[in-house]
Design an enzyme around this catalytic site. Structure first.
Site, PDB file in Angstrom:
ATOM      1  N   HIS A 127     -33.456   5.409  -6.709  1.00  0.00           N
ATOM      2  CA  HIS A 127     -34.897   5.711  -6.678  1.00  0.00           C
ATOM      3  C   HIS A 127     -35.622   4.377  -6.412  1.00  0.00           C
ATOM      4  CE1 HIS A 127     -38.548   7.797  -7.187  1.00  0.00           C
ATOM      5  NE2 HIS A 127     -38.482   8.166  -8.452  1.00  0.00           N
ATOM      6  N   GLN A 130     -39.467   3.737  -7.142  1.00  0.00           N
ATOM      7  CA  GLN A 130     -39.772   3.688  -8.573  1.00  0.00           C
ATOM      8  C   GLN A 130     -39.512   2.295  -9.133  1.00  0.00           C
ATOM      9  OE1 GLN A 130     -40.745   6.427 -10.854  1.00  0.00           O
ATOM     10  NE2 GLN A 130     -41.216   4.549 -11.959  1.00  0.00           N
ATOM     11  N   ASP A 216     -35.275   6.898 -19.034  1.00  0.00           N
ATOM     12  CA  ASP A 216     -35.442   7.961 -18.034  1.00  0.00           C
ATOM     13  C   ASP A 216     -34.909   9.238 -18.696  1.00  0.00           C
ATOM     14  OD1 ASP A 216     -35.537   9.511 -15.698  1.00  0.00           O
ATOM     15  OD2 ASP A 216     -33.866   8.489 -14.716  1.00  0.00           O
ATOM     16  N   CYS A 256     -40.150   6.090 -16.402  1.00  0.00           N
ATOM     17  CA  CYS A 256     -40.520   6.467 -15.034  1.00  0.00           C
ATOM     18  C   CYS A 256     -41.257   7.806 -14.989  1.00  0.00           C
ATOM     19  CB  CYS A 256     -39.289   6.483 -14.144  1.00  0.00           C
ATOM     20  SG  CYS A 256     -38.002   7.600 -14.717  1.00  0.00           S
TER      21      CYS A 256
HETATM   22  N1   CP Z   1     -41.057   9.217 -11.515  1.00  0.00           N
HETATM   23  C1   CP Z   1     -41.051  10.137 -10.520  1.00  0.00           C
HETATM   24  O1   CP Z   1     -40.445   9.953  -9.474  1.00  0.00           O
HETATM   25  O2   CP Z   1     -41.807  11.233 -10.799  1.00  0.00           O
HETATM   26  P1   CP Z   1     -41.843  12.599  -9.951  1.00  0.00           P
HETATM   27  O3   CP Z   1     -40.490  13.235 -10.111  1.00  0.00           O
HETATM   28  O4   CP Z   1     -42.942  13.379 -10.570  1.00  0.00           O
HETATM   29  O5   CP Z   1     -42.114  12.258  -8.503  1.00  0.00           O
HETATM   30  N1  NVA Z   2     -33.286  10.481 -13.043  1.00  0.00           N
HETATM   31  C1  NVA Z   2     -34.407  11.375 -12.854  1.00  0.00           C
HETATM   32  C2  NVA Z   2     -35.592  10.644 -12.314  1.00  0.00           C
HETATM   33  C3  NVA Z   2     -36.853  11.452 -12.239  1.00  0.00           C
HETATM   34  C4  NVA Z   2     -37.980  10.712 -11.629  1.00  0.00           C
HETATM   35  C5  NVA Z   2     -34.003  12.514 -11.939  1.00  0.00           C
HETATM   36  O1  NVA Z   2     -33.295  12.273 -10.963  1.00  0.00           O
HETATM   37  O2  NVA Z   2     -34.390  13.661 -12.213  1.00  0.00           O
END
Ligand code: CP
Ligand code: NVA
Length: 297
Positions: A127, A130, A216, A256
């Protein structure tokens, strides 16, 4: 052509450039340059999103571009059309793509076949947007992250900690990951990331003296079938008052989002740190504008 597919592939100099430009975009919101005038970008999402979707839609517009949101399930992709065919069609029409999906190879294939700048807006592997935002948010409050200790507590085998791992070696900070053995990153990932990364099952070892405590969700998108066993295995890996006391007195607590109180963080700690956490959410907008500007430069 520039893509942002992972922090693994992002050079330190580019990371530092994006972080510096995030400050400028935040300061100059409403009166900065619009490098995307005349462009149409597509957001292609196979997973839910609040922050990433809204921050990219607003950011693309504020940079002068137009934006089209495509739920992957609503286009032929959802009925089995190949990524490489979808990419070759869209690449003839759009100027850039922001993709949220499962497999990392799917965003990489889209980038390869579309011929337009492509952003990873979350895959199972990383990600990157982020973590660039998180580092910007840390530095905004505490100065350079170099030499600091970042402690991640929770599911250390998912996308968010993986991007933290690739950032650690590039920006010279220590990363401690506290998780049960099965939720620790693979040896291969640790080798690829390099840098100073410590994995432990002991939350106290990870949290003591930390400059940043980070968590997270315990159940990432796509892992819902494992929810019960994850909640059981991860229940000792929560950021709460006891853990915060072990960190440095000026330590930041970040998340996050979305947050699940009583799981990866308790209500009191979350609310005590809400000003940082919601700045972090807002900063997605500023950092992603810096990413988009860098991609089309
Ligand atoms: N942190 C994040 O990526 O949030 P969303 O899943 O709401 O985009
Ligand atoms: N690790 C989480 C991050 C969400 C922003 C997911 O992948 O769902």
């Amino acid at each position: 052509m520039r893509h942002l597919l992972s922090l693994e592939q992002l050079a330190r100099a580019d990371m530092e450039h994006i972080l510096a430009r995030s400050t400028v975009f935040k300061r100059d919101r409403g009166h900065h340059a619009q490098p995307l005038v005349g462009q149409t970008w597509a957001l292609i999402f196979s997973k839910s999103s609040t922050r990433t979707r809204v921050s990219f839609e607003v950011g693309l517009r504020e940079l002068g571009g137009r934006v089209m949101f495509l739920n992957a399930g609503d286009i032929q992709l959802g009925r089995g059309e190949l990524i490489k065919d979808t990419a070759r069609v869209l690449g003839r029409m759009i100027h850039g793509a922001v993709i949220r999906t499962f497999a990392q190879r799917d965003v990489e294939e889209f980038a390869q076949f579309s011929g337009v700048p492509t952003v990873n807006a979350l895959t199972d592997a990383e990600h990157p947007c982020q973590i660039l935002t998180d580092i910007f948010t840390y530095q905004e409050r505490r100065g350079p992250i170099q030499g600091k200790v970042v402690t991640f507590i929770g599911d250390a085998a998912c996308n968010v900690p993986a991007s933290w791992m690739f950032a650690a070696a590039k920006l010279d900070f220590t990363l401690r990951l506290a998780a049960p053995k099965v939720f620790q990153p693979s040896a291969d990932l640790l080798r690829r990331a390099g840098g100073n990364i410590i994995c432990t099952e002991d939350v106290a070892v990870a949290a003591t003296g930390a400059d940043l405590l980070y968590t997270d969700v315990w159940v990432s998108m796509g892992k819902e079938a494992e929810a019960a066993e994850r909640l059981q295995a991860l229940k000792g890996y929560q950021i709460n008052g006891r853990v915060v006391k072990l960190a440095r007195p000026d330590a930041l607590v970040m998340h996050c989002l979305p947050a699940y109180r009583g799981k990866e963080i308790d209500e009191e700690t979350f609310e005590a740190n809400a000003p940082t956490i919601f700045d972090q959410a807002e900063n997605r907008l500023h950092t992603q504008k810096a990413i988009l500007e860098w991609m089309v430069a």
